[in-house]
Every structure is written in structure tokens, then in C-alpha cells.
Design an enzyme around this catalytic site. Sequence first.
Site, mmCIF file in Angstrom:
data_model
loop_
_atom_site.group_PDB
_atom_site.id
_atom_site.type_symbol
_atom_site.label_atom_id
_atom_site.label_comp_id
_atom_site.label_asym_id
_atom_site.label_seq_id
_atom_site.Cartn_x
_atom_site.Cartn_y
_atom_site.Cartn_z
ATOM 1 N N ASP A 9 0.798 -1.243 0.000
ATOM 2 C CA ASP A 9 0.000 0.000 0.000
ATOM 3 C C ASP A 9 0.831 1.293 0.000
ATOM 4 O O ASP A 9 0.518 2.226 0.750
ATOM 5 C CB ASP A 9 -0.968 0.009 1.185
ATOM 6 C CG ASP A 9 -2.005 -1.110 1.120
ATOM 7 O OD1 ASP A 9 -1.973 -1.911 0.176
ATOM 8 O OD2 ASP A 9 -2.859 -1.177 2.032
ATOM 9 N N ASP A 47 -4.518 -0.840 -1.941
ATOM 10 C CA ASP A 47 -5.810 -0.687 -1.275
ATOM 11 C C ASP A 47 -6.758 -0.056 -2.303
ATOM 12 O O ASP A 47 -6.418 0.970 -2.907
ATOM 13 C CB ASP A 47 -5.603 0.232 -0.055
ATOM 14 C CG ASP A 47 -6.586 -0.003 1.077
ATOM 15 O OD1 ASP A 47 -6.908 -1.171 1.384
ATOM 16 O OD2 ASP A 47 -7.044 0.997 1.679
ATOM 17 N N HIS A 49 -10.729 0.684 -2.813
ATOM 18 C CA HIS A 49 -12.105 0.677 -2.322
ATOM 19 C C HIS A 49 -13.078 1.336 -3.302
ATOM 20 O O HIS A 49 -12.766 2.396 -3.861
ATOM 21 C CB HIS A 49 -12.209 1.463 -1.002
ATOM 22 C CG HIS A 49 -11.356 0.929 0.108
ATOM 23 N ND1 HIS A 49 -11.459 -0.349 0.582
ATOM 24 C CD2 HIS A 49 -10.392 1.528 0.869
ATOM 25 C CE1 HIS A 49 -10.607 -0.515 1.580
ATOM 26 N NE2 HIS A 49 -9.935 0.590 1.766
ATOM 27 N N HIS A 53 -17.523 2.873 0.477
ATOM 28 C CA HIS A 53 -17.132 1.600 1.121
ATOM 29 C C HIS A 53 -17.565 1.566 2.586
ATOM 30 O O HIS A 53 -17.578 2.593 3.265
ATOM 31 C CB HIS A 53 -15.612 1.428 1.017
ATOM 32 C CG HIS A 53 -15.141 0.064 1.395
ATOM 33 N ND1 HIS A 53 -14.566 -0.213 2.607
ATOM 34 C CD2 HIS A 53 -15.201 -1.106 0.723
ATOM 35 C CE1 HIS A 53 -14.277 -1.506 2.656
ATOM 36 N NE2 HIS A 53 -14.643 -2.065 1.522
ATOM 37 N N HIS A 81 -10.714 6.908 1.556
ATOM 38 C CA HIS A 81 -9.336 6.803 1.063
ATOM 39 C C HIS A 81 -9.251 5.717 -0.007
ATOM 40 O O HIS A 81 -10.083 4.811 -0.055
ATOM 41 C CB HIS A 81 -8.371 6.453 2.216
ATOM 42 C CG HIS A 81 -8.618 5.087 2.786
ATOM 43 N ND1 HIS A 81 -9.602 4.834 3.713
ATOM 44 C CD2 HIS A 81 -8.045 3.887 2.524
ATOM 45 C CE1 HIS A 81 -9.617 3.548 4.016
ATOM 46 N NE2 HIS A 81 -8.684 2.942 3.299
ATOM 47 N N LYS A 106 -6.999 -5.041 -3.014
ATOM 48 C CA LYS A 106 -7.778 -5.551 -1.886
ATOM 49 C C LYS A 106 -8.673 -4.445 -1.374
ATOM 50 O O LYS A 106 -8.395 -3.259 -1.603
ATOM 51 C CB LYS A 106 -6.849 -6.041 -0.774
ATOM 52 C CG LYS A 106 -5.932 -4.952 -0.256
ATOM 53 C CD LYS A 106 -4.945 -5.472 0.739
ATOM 54 C CE LYS A 106 -4.079 -4.348 1.267
ATOM 55 N NZ LYS A 106 -4.804 -3.240 1.909
ATOM 56 N N CYS A 151 -2.141 -2.761 7.591
ATOM 57 C CA CYS A 151 -2.042 -3.704 6.464
ATOM 58 C C CYS A 151 -0.753 -4.527 6.471
ATOM 59 O O CYS A 151 -0.778 -5.706 6.113
ATOM 60 C CB CYS A 151 -2.262 -2.972 5.149
ATOM 61 S SG CYS A 151 -3.986 -2.428 4.998
HETATM 62 C C1 VGL Z 1 -4.774 0.611 5.597
HETATM 63 C C2 VGL Z 1 -6.388 1.468 6.959
HETATM 64 C C3 VGL Z 1 -7.336 1.335 5.961
HETATM 65 C C4 VGL Z 1 -3.336 0.229 5.431
HETATM 66 C C5 VGL Z 1 -5.702 0.466 4.590
HETATM 67 O O1 VGL Z 1 -2.858 0.164 4.280
HETATM 68 O O2 VGL Z 1 -2.656 -0.005 6.461
HETATM 69 N N1 VGL Z 1 -5.130 1.104 6.784
HETATM 70 N N2 VGL Z 1 -6.979 0.834 4.788
HETATM 71 ZN ZN ZN Z 2 -8.391 0.905 3.221
#
Ligand code: VGL
Ligand code: ZN
Length: 197
Positions: A9, A47, A49, A53, A81, A106, A151
Site C-alpha cells: 500500500d 488498497d 475501495h 465503502h 481513502h 484488496k 495492512c
Molecule cells: C490501511 C487502513 C485502511 C493500510 C488500509 O494500508 O494499512 N489502513 N486501509
Molecule cells: Zn483501506
Amino acid sequence: MTHALLVVDVQNDFCPGGALAVAGGDDIVAGINAAMAGFDAVILTQDWHPAGHSSFASSHNAEPMSMTEMPYGPQVLWPDHCIQGTQGAAFHADLQTDRADLIIRKGYNPAIDSYSAFFENDKTTPTGLEGYLRTRGIDTLTLVGLATDFCVNYSAVDAAKLGFNVTVDMALCRAIDFDGSLDVAKEGMTGAGVSLA
Ligand code: VGL
Ligand code: ZN
């Protein structure tokens, strides 16, 4: 041993100026690029979404960083986000994405968040990454990226539970560190047999 670098990410929304900015999130990009050459495979996670979401506070008329109860358990409600196709969801411009063999997305299921690159937050829906790694004969993983306590943590623990040899290179990760989450994550990773380097 076949050793993959899993880059978690490294996206604009997790870097300074982004919607869910992690302090120093962009400081690790050059080091990650430099590390890529030492691995048999490089895999990026993204990430990803849909708008609206279920992990977004805005979908619940709630404050960002508050908690809610989902059918699969407790869930942090995040600011909007990494919405599919937006600049926020794009990789940091300096990340060397050309070197990646696989980009795995994801969090695309509207009803389930997915911190881990292996399983969604219901802990049962697979992303397919395990099968990819096994069919390529990859048995050892080093994880880097964002965020250490979400993550990266969930991905590392799942990988260890699945039987991969797992190291998290902490110098190439940055944390959200919300409500003690970084210490909890470190303990959880160590307890699962993940090496913290
Ligand atoms: C993440 C919060 C929500 C991450 C992703 O990449 O750690 N944290 N979505
Ligand atoms: Zn996320």
C-alpha cells in the site's frame, strides 16, 4: 528458498497530503526501490475501495477513527481513502512499479474491509495471493510499506499462519499508531513468528 518482497500500500492517500496520511510515509519509497533488486519476485498491494465503502466513516455518519461493529467483528471507520481510479489510490509517483511481477488489489468488496493481502477482514475470504505464491514456489517473504500496524501487520501475521517464512523490515515501514496500535501490532507479529528486522 524463493524470496519475494511484498510492498504494501505505498499509495498517495497513505503519504503526507493524502486522505489517510501516515507520518513519513513517503520517506520509505527510495529504500523500497533500492531493495527490489535483491529479491526473486516483487509484489505490490494496492488498497482499492469502491466509493461509499463500508469501512468509511462517511458511510455511517460517524467520525473518522471511531469504531463500529460489522457482521465480521469490530472495524475502525476510516476517512474516505484509496477510492478506485483516483489519484489517492495511485502508487506514490516515485515507487518503481515496473519491477513488480504482480499487483494485488484488496478492499474492493463493498461490505468487507481487507487489511491483509491474504484474507479480507472476515478472516475467511481469500484474495488469491496464497495460491499465487505457492504456485510460484515462493516460500519466504519480506514485507515493507504502509501502514506497519494495519495492512503490513495483518498481512505478515496471515502469511506466518499460512506457513511462509516472514520478515517485516521495520525501517521500510511507517505506522498510523492509533491508540497504541503499533505496540499491539509488534506483539502480535512477534507472537505469530514474524521476524522484525
Ligand atoms: C490501511 C487502513 C485502511 C493500510 C488500509 O494500508 O494499512 N489502513 N486501509
Ligand atoms: Zn483501506
